[in-house]
Motif scaffolding. Structure first.
Motif, mmCIF file in Angstrom:
data_model
loop_
_atom_site.group_PDB
_atom_site.id
_atom_site.type_symbol
_atom_site.label_atom_id
_atom_site.label_comp_id
_atom_site.label_asym_id
_atom_site.label_seq_id
_atom_site.Cartn_x
_atom_site.Cartn_y
_atom_site.Cartn_z
ATOM 1 N N PRO A 1 0.848 -1.198 0.000
ATOM 2 C CA PRO A 1 0.000 0.000 0.000
ATOM 3 C C PRO A 1 0.881 1.245 0.000
ATOM 4 C CG PRO A 1 -0.645 -1.540 1.737
ATOM 5 C CD PRO A 1 0.664 -2.023 1.214
ATOM 6 N N VAL A 2 0.424 2.277 -0.657
ATOM 7 C CA VAL A 2 1.225 3.498 -0.735
ATOM 8 C C VAL A 2 1.486 4.083 0.656
ATOM 9 C CG1 VAL A 2 -0.708 5.091 -1.038
ATOM 10 C CG2 VAL A 2 1.518 5.631 -2.071
ATOM 11 N N THR A 3 0.575 3.851 1.587
ATOM 12 C CA THR A 3 0.741 4.383 2.946
ATOM 13 C C THR A 3 1.920 3.759 3.672
ATOM 14 O OG1 THR A 3 -0.956 2.800 3.639
ATOM 15 C CG2 THR A 3 -1.645 5.084 3.290
ATOM 16 N N GLU A 4 2.394 2.601 3.214
ATOM 17 C CA GLU A 4 3.572 1.994 3.839
ATOM 18 C C GLU A 4 4.828 2.821 3.571
ATOM 19 O OE1 GLU A 4 3.882 -0.809 5.993
ATOM 20 O OE2 GLU A 4 1.796 -0.150 6.095
ATOM 21 N N PHE A 5 4.787 3.667 2.562
ATOM 22 C CA PHE A 5 5.884 4.592 2.301
ATOM 23 C C PHE A 5 5.595 5.950 2.950
ATOM 24 C CE2 PHE A 5 5.594 1.629 -1.233
ATOM 25 C CZ PHE A 5 6.903 1.177 -1.375
ATOM 26 N N THR A 6 4.398 6.449 2.730
ATOM 27 C CA THR A 6 4.089 7.823 3.118
ATOM 28 C C THR A 6 3.961 8.016 4.625
ATOM 29 O OG1 THR A 6 1.720 7.412 2.781
ATOM 30 C CG2 THR A 6 2.965 8.294 0.916
ATOM 31 N N LYS A 7 3.729 6.947 5.381
ATOM 32 C CA LYS A 7 3.596 7.113 6.832
ATOM 33 C C LYS A 7 4.906 7.530 7.485
ATOM 34 C CE LYS A 7 4.304 2.233 8.141
ATOM 35 N NZ LYS A 7 3.627 1.023 8.709
ATOM 36 N N PHE A 8 6.013 7.402 6.776
ATOM 37 C CA PHE A 8 7.313 7.751 7.334
ATOM 38 C C PHE A 8 7.767 9.163 6.960
ATOM 39 C CE2 PHE A 8 7.603 3.032 6.998
ATOM 40 C CZ PHE A 8 7.729 2.759 8.360
ATOM 41 N N VAL A 9 6.968 9.893 6.174
ATOM 42 C CA VAL A 9 7.394 11.214 5.713
ATOM 43 C C VAL A 9 6.389 12.272 6.163
ATOM 44 C CG1 VAL A 9 8.535 10.169 3.720
ATOM 45 C CG2 VAL A 9 6.215 11.080 3.459
ATOM 46 N N ASP A 10 6.856 13.521 6.206
ATOM 47 C CA ASP A 10 5.994 14.632 6.610
ATOM 48 C C ASP A 10 5.150 15.142 5.450
ATOM 49 O OD1 ASP A 10 6.951 15.289 9.479
ATOM 50 O OD2 ASP A 10 8.805 15.099 8.339
ATOM 51 N N SER A 11 5.685 15.043 4.253
ATOM 52 C CA SER A 11 4.938 15.507 3.081
ATOM 53 C C SER A 11 5.261 14.623 1.895
ATOM 54 C CB SER A 11 5.270 16.970 2.765
ATOM 55 O OG SER A 11 6.647 17.116 2.457
ATOM 56 N N VAL A 12 4.306 14.540 0.976
ATOM 57 C CA VAL A 12 4.516 13.766 -0.244
ATOM 58 C C VAL A 12 3.853 14.488 -1.406
ATOM 59 C CG1 VAL A 12 2.499 12.323 0.315
ATOM 60 C CG2 VAL A 12 4.138 11.553 -1.420
ATOM 61 N N GLN A 13 4.566 14.574 -2.496
ATOM 62 C CA GLN A 13 4.029 15.093 -3.750
ATOM 63 C C GLN A 13 3.928 13.936 -4.714
ATOM 64 O OE1 GLN A 13 4.238 15.516 -7.751
ATOM 65 N NE2 GLN A 13 6.304 15.569 -6.893
ATOM 66 N N PHE A 14 2.775 13.795 -5.382
ATOM 67 C CA PHE A 14 2.697 12.797 -6.445
ATOM 68 C C PHE A 14 2.007 13.398 -7.659
ATOM 69 C CE2 PHE A 14 -1.161 11.870 -3.931
ATOM 70 C CZ PHE A 14 -2.148 11.779 -4.905
ATOM 71 N N CYS A 15 2.456 12.955 -8.837
ATOM 72 C CA CYS A 15 1.971 13.511 -10.102
ATOM 73 C C CYS A 15 0.711 12.797 -10.562
ATOM 74 C CB CYS A 15 3.042 13.398 -11.178
ATOM 75 S SG CYS A 15 4.384 14.586 -10.988
ATOM 76 N N LEU A 16 -0.213 13.580 -11.076
ATOM 77 C CA LEU A 16 -1.415 13.059 -11.710
ATOM 78 C C LEU A 16 -1.208 12.882 -13.211
ATOM 79 C CD1 LEU A 16 -3.852 15.471 -9.863
ATOM 80 C CD2 LEU A 16 -3.548 13.037 -9.351
ATOM 81 N N SER A 17 -0.224 13.587 -13.757
ATOM 82 C CA SER A 17 -0.060 13.686 -15.208
ATOM 83 C C SER A 17 1.012 12.756 -15.764
ATOM 84 C CB SER A 17 0.287 15.138 -15.577
ATOM 85 O OG SER A 17 1.460 15.545 -14.893
ATOM 86 N N LYS A 18 1.482 11.798 -14.960
ATOM 87 C CA LYS A 18 2.435 10.805 -15.469
ATOM 88 C C LYS A 18 1.689 9.477 -15.650
ATOM 89 C CE LYS A 18 6.763 12.912 -13.966
ATOM 90 N NZ LYS A 18 6.322 14.174 -13.361
ATOM 91 N N GLY A 19 2.052 8.453 -14.914
ATOM 92 C CA GLY A 19 1.415 7.159 -15.101
ATOM 93 C C GLY A 19 -0.075 7.158 -14.858
ATOM 94 N N LEU A 20 -0.566 8.104 -14.061
ATOM 95 C CA LEU A 20 -2.003 8.162 -13.780
ATOM 96 C C LEU A 20 -2.799 8.772 -14.925
ATOM 97 C CD1 LEU A 20 -1.955 9.100 -9.987
ATOM 98 C CD2 LEU A 20 -2.174 6.846 -11.046
#
Length: 350
Positions: A187-206
């Motif tokens: 799950p993506v939260t297994e990465f993001t739970k360890f960081v204060d902020s996350v940026q992810f792109c909508l205009s690439k693979g999504l």
């Protein structure tokens, strides 16, 4: 001529489901986003924040803007931040951290994006009156310039421990974080739970036409809204932009990224035993790097590929092939044949 575009997953076009979602909008779905009154944007931001396990989120116009407003929101001018030496923020974002944030950027090396956080301890500066304060460390997953490497969860956990010890914030440039999550079956939260902020792109693979998401604490996102406005990112009836991402963030569309990764591996296998003087890096995700001899004129090989209908880019004596929505197995098989013929033509004249 048949054209196959491997330049980036930014060349994707929206899916039929995304167009259908956009067609459902009318004026009741739109409002002034700067005033917080666009219901479609608000829905997207709530959905995105929940998906990555954060309190709040904000729609940015691009990944570069999302990264920038995160740095601005979590540092003070004159601070020093730590960034891996081939990271996108350092190499490809026009020096915005320094120019617009007044930040000193200190880089460190890695092994294809991975590193031992505790070994960065000598880089931390926060006690001497003569030195800037080290306040933030940046991670990137997947790591673009190392070939779409999916960094493991263990690195995030170790980085959090290191950051807590040194009173640092952690920002994740997760432009392709969902590619990493799918590749590692986590799950993506297994990465993001360890960081204060996350940026992810909508205009690439999504596959959305525009936009990125920045997520973090409510306090940080409130600051980011002001900085977004400062750098010209305050949009008005932005529900027009936000509608398609509501489809892109559904689980089945995220799971579709596995197709891109299978196609990258298919391309890898097709180029691997060519007998040519190339170094084909095994892909973790949807990016395949092919290395060339140090004295090879890369502009020439790119020109030959383009002339044969294969669009791509080069960087540091490597060619980057990116698979994405819109390319299928037949496209890859056709491309393998053309690429190998073009490479042979190149080496015969090189």
């Amino acid at each position: 001529m048949r054209i196959i575009d491997f330049r980036s997953d930014t060349v994707t076009k929206p899916s039929p489901e995304m167009w259908n979602k956009l067609k459902t909008l009318d004026n009741s779905n739109l409002g002034d986003d700067v005033e917080g009154e666009d219901p479609t944007v608000n829905e997207l931001e709530r959905k995105a924040a929940k998906l990555v396990g954060k309190e709040a989120a904000i729609l940015a116009s691009s990944g570069t803007q999302g990264n920038l407003i995160s740095l601005l929101s979590q540092t003070s001018p004159g601070d020093e931040i730590l960034i891996e030496e081939r990271s996108h923020i350092y190499k490809w974002e026009v020096g915005g951290a320094a120019r617009l944030g007044g930040l000193m950027v200190r880089t460190f090396p890695s092994n294809k994006g991975s590193f031992i956080p505790s070994k960065l301890q000598p880089l931390i500066r926060h006690k001497d009156i003569h030195e800037p304060v080290t306040s933030l460390i940046c991670l990137e997953n997947t790591h673009n310039d190392h070939g779409g490497i999916a960094l493991p969860i263990s690195l995030f956990k170790e980085t959090e421990s290191f950051a807590n010890k040194n009173n640092l914030k952690i920002h994740l440039d997760g432009a392709r974080i969902f590619n990493a999550a799918v590749a590692l079956n986590q799950p993506v939260t297994e990465f993001t739970k360890f960081v204060d902020s996350v940026q992810f792109c909508l205009s690439k693979g999504l596959s959305c036409p525009i936009g990125s998401i920045l997520a973090g604490s409510s306090e940080m996102i409130n600051k980011a809204r002001k900085f977004r406005k400062m750098v010209g990112g305050g949009m008005r009836q932005a529900g027009i932009i936000a509608a398609m991402p509501l489809v892109a963030l559904e689980s089945k569309w995220i799971a579709r990224l596995a197709e891109d990764q299978k196609n990258a591996f298919r391309l890898y296998e097709g180029l691997l035993d060519s007998g040519l003087k190339i170094n084909v890096q095994k892909p973790d995700t949807n990016i395949l790097m092919v290395g060339f001899p140090e004295n090879a004129p890369m502009s020439k090989i790119i020109e030959l590929l383009n002339n044969d209908g294969i669009k791509t880019h080069d960087t540091d004596q490597r060619i980057r092939f990116v698979t994405h929505y819109g390319l299928n197995e037949d496209d890859v098989d056709y491309s393998i044949e053309i690429i190998l013929k073009t490479f042979k033509k190149f080496f015969d004249s090189f």
